[in-house]
Design a protein around this motif. Structure first.
Motif, PDB file in Angstrom:
ATOM      1  N   ASP A 123       0.856  -1.178   0.000  1.00 17.21           N
ATOM      2  CA  ASP A 123       0.000   0.000   0.000  1.00 17.21           C
ATOM      3  C   ASP A 123       0.895   1.232   0.000  1.00 17.21           C
ATOM      4  O   ASP A 123       1.705   1.428   0.903  1.00 17.21           O
ATOM      5  CB  ASP A 123      -0.889  -0.013   1.252  1.00 17.21           C
ATOM      6  N   GLY A 172      -0.258   4.387  -0.180  1.00 23.37           N
ATOM      7  CA  GLY A 172      -1.100   5.557   0.075  1.00 23.37           C
ATOM      8  C   GLY A 172      -0.537   6.548   1.059  1.00 23.37           C
ATOM      9  O   GLY A 172      -0.895   7.722   1.034  1.00 23.37           O
ATOM     10  N   ALA A 173       0.350   6.085   1.954  1.00 22.80           N
ATOM     11  CA  ALA A 173       0.876   6.994   2.984  1.00 22.80           C
ATOM     12  C   ALA A 173       2.326   7.383   2.724  1.00 22.80           C
ATOM     13  O   ALA A 173       3.007   7.864   3.625  1.00 22.80           O
ATOM     14  CB  ALA A 173       0.751   6.336   4.366  1.00 22.80           C
ATOM     15  N   THR A 228       3.319  11.020   3.692  1.00 20.75           N
ATOM     16  CA  THR A 228       2.890  11.482   5.009  1.00 20.75           C
ATOM     17  C   THR A 228       3.927  12.423   5.620  1.00 20.75           C
ATOM     18  O   THR A 228       5.138  12.199   5.486  1.00 20.75           O
ATOM     19  CB  THR A 228       2.695  10.267   5.945  1.00 20.75           C
ATOM     20  N   ASP A 283      -2.720   8.601  12.252  1.00 20.95           N
ATOM     21  CA  ASP A 283      -3.925   7.762  12.254  1.00 20.95           C
ATOM     22  C   ASP A 283      -3.545   6.297  12.033  1.00 20.95           C
ATOM     23  O   ASP A 283      -2.399   5.947  11.737  1.00 20.95           O
ATOM     24  CB  ASP A 283      -4.937   8.238  11.212  1.00 20.95           C
ATOM     25  N   LYS A 284      -4.515   5.421  12.158  1.00 13.08           N
ATOM     26  CA  LYS A 284      -4.273   3.973  12.086  1.00 13.08           C
ATOM     27  C   LYS A 284      -3.703   3.569  10.731  1.00 13.08           C
ATOM     28  O   LYS A 284      -2.816   2.710  10.654  1.00 13.08           O
ATOM     29  CB  LYS A 284      -5.566   3.204  12.360  1.00 13.08           C
ATOM     30  N   ARG A 285      -4.197   4.181   9.656  1.00  8.74           N
ATOM     31  CA  ARG A 285      -3.691   3.810   8.341  1.00  8.74           C
ATOM     32  C   ARG A 285      -2.206   4.129   8.206  1.00  8.74           C
ATOM     33  O   ARG A 285      -1.440   3.348   7.629  1.00  8.74           O
ATOM     34  CB  ARG A 285      -4.479   4.544   7.251  1.00  8.74           C
ATOM     35  N   GLN A 286      -1.807   5.276   8.723  1.00 13.84           N
ATOM     36  CA  GLN A 286      -0.397   5.644   8.647  1.00 13.84           C
ATOM     37  C   GLN A 286       0.475   4.667   9.440  1.00 13.84           C
ATOM     38  O   GLN A 286       1.532   4.237   8.977  1.00 13.84           O
ATOM     39  CB  GLN A 286      -0.206   7.069   9.181  1.00 13.84           C
ATOM     40  N   ASP A 327      -0.283   1.557  10.310  1.00 11.13           N
ATOM     41  CA  ASP A 327      -0.307   0.248   9.645  1.00 11.13           C
ATOM     42  C   ASP A 327       0.632   0.225   8.448  1.00 11.13           C
ATOM     43  O   ASP A 327       1.322  -0.771   8.204  1.00 11.13           O
ATOM     44  CB  ASP A 327      -1.730  -0.093   9.200  1.00 11.13           C
ATOM     45  N   TYR A 328       0.633   1.324   7.691  1.00 11.63           N
ATOM     46  CA  TYR A 328       1.521   1.440   6.533  1.00 11.63           C
ATOM     47  C   TYR A 328       2.977   1.312   6.978  1.00 11.63           C
ATOM     48  O   TYR A 328       3.785   0.592   6.358  1.00 11.63           O
ATOM     49  CB  TYR A 328       1.295   2.788   5.847  1.00 11.63           C
TER      50      TYR A 328
END
Length: 389
Positions: free
Chosen positions: A134, A136-137, A140, A148-151, A153-154
């Motif tokens: 992924d 997406g981050a 960042t 946040d959680k997505r960051q 997790d990335y």
């Protein structure tokens, strides 16, 4: 694999490190920002064993990173695994004054196994694990809070994948007998002198405006002054003074601080501000370089004649052929300056004439240069041909 919430306390970090220290290896990665600073700003540390992974927040109030640094730089029983870890190692060296050891860089290992020149992490994950990362981050701002959680997790995914890739690479290295090939590269990567850079040597990284001892003496003084200013203010070197301006100042030194207002690249404020005063003080203390300190007139490698340049080109072709046959990144076997040196007649202190590099390439390279090996074509394909005495 167990994934922990973001670690923000010393107690949780200590407990994590206690468990990680029982494993043979840990995978490590960092997230940092350095666009506007001299020192890279550490924003997140990710670490994983085969059983668990976590992200550590170095910006959390009151957190003490000592347990983590003890594991990374003082625990010789645990192998530290990175991918293209040069900047990660720089950060750890800045924090501790030491470099993680023993260490393993999966990018270098992948080069030895034919995954290409400086293979990217995403490509390696796709090749070895069969799925895409992924992305997406990627852009960042890791210094901003909260994450946040997505960051998170990335970021953690980088080390969870790394902990899976490492054992697979080791198996391939053992199967191919290429594990020993990496020893020199890992030792070089772990050399603390790569990260300890004294200000008085800063001038050596600049394009030199001349060989005049007085000019170079002023450049040495100015470059050392700028390095110290950049570190103290934690700003990029170019934000203090750009390289071109330093060269101009060394070649055409101002007589007074008031003259700094006329220098291209400096604002009028330098006529009277404190930083201008410190620059002038550095210039006033500058001494011409001694004969021993002057850079050599000769290049580091012998200059190439036209014939030697052609031989160097043939060596590069041979390297391409041998690297393809062996399934190894050419860059891991030899560098251009080594090929040029061999073509120019150098035989001592060349890595390609020692160890595994000699077996894979150096012997043939020497034979080519000394007339015992040549190129031929067969059915339209290029091949190497031994030449009779």
């Amino acid at each position: 694999m167990k994934i922990h919430p973001l670690i923000t306390s010393t107690d949780d970090l200590t407990a994590l490190i206690s468990r990680l220290s029982t494993h043979d290896f840990v995978a490590v990665d960092t997230e940092f920002m350095r666009e506007n600073t001299y020192w890279p700003e550490l924003c997140l540390i990710q670490i994983a064993s085969p059983e668990e992974a976590a992200a550590i927040d170095p910006k959390a109030d009151g957190i003490d990173l000592a347990p983590l640094l003890d594991l990374l730089v003082d625990n010789d029983a645990v192998l530290k695994v990175f991918h293209a870890g040069g900047q990660d190692l720089e950060i750890i060296h800045n924090l501790s004054g030491k470099v993680p050891f023993p260490l393993f860089d999966t990018q270098i290992a992948a080069m030895a196994l034919g995954y290409g020149e400086q293979v990217g992490y995403s490509s390696l994950v796709e090749s070895m694990l069969g799925h895409s990362l992924d992305k997406g981050a990627r852009f960042t701002d890791w210094s901003r809070r909260p994450l946040d959680k997505r960051q998170i997790d990335y970021a953690i995914a980088d080390v969870t994948h790394l902990s899976e890739i490492f054992p697979k690479l080791v198996k391939k290295l053992i199967k191919t007998g290429r594990g020993d090939w990496l020893d020199d590269e890992m030792e070089r990567l772990a050399d603390p002198s790569s990260f300890a850079f004294p200000p008085e040597d800063a001038w050596k990284r600049l394009k030199l405006p001349s060989r005049n001892p007085a000019v170079l003496g002023r450049l040495k003084a100015l470059a050392g002054w700028r390095e110290t200013e950049a570190r103290q203010k934690n700003l990029p070197r170019g934000r203090i003074v750009k390289d071109d301006t330093l060269n101009d100042l060394a070649a055409h030194p101002p007589r007074t601080q008031d003259d700094l207002g006329k220098v291209r690249g400096l604002s009028s404020g330098w006529r009277s501000n404190d930083i201008g005063g410190r620059m002038m003080a550095a210039l006033e203390k500058a001494q011409p370089l001694s004969d021993e300190d002057l850079p050599s007139r000769e290049p580091r490698r012998p200059g190439l004649t036209k014939d030697a340049a052609l031989v160097s080109d043939l060596l590069k072709l041979l390297l391409k052929i041998r690297a393809k046959e062996a399934g190894v990144a050419a860059r891991l076997i030899a560098r251009s300056d080594d090929l040029e040196a061999l073509a120019a007649g150098v035989r001592g202190n060349l890595p390609i004439l020692n160890g595994w590099r000699f077996e894979e390439f150096g012997r043939d390279a020497l034979d080519l240069v000394e007339g015992r090996l040549g190129f031929a074509t067969e059915n339209g394909k290029l091949k190497m041909s031994r030449i009779a005495d």
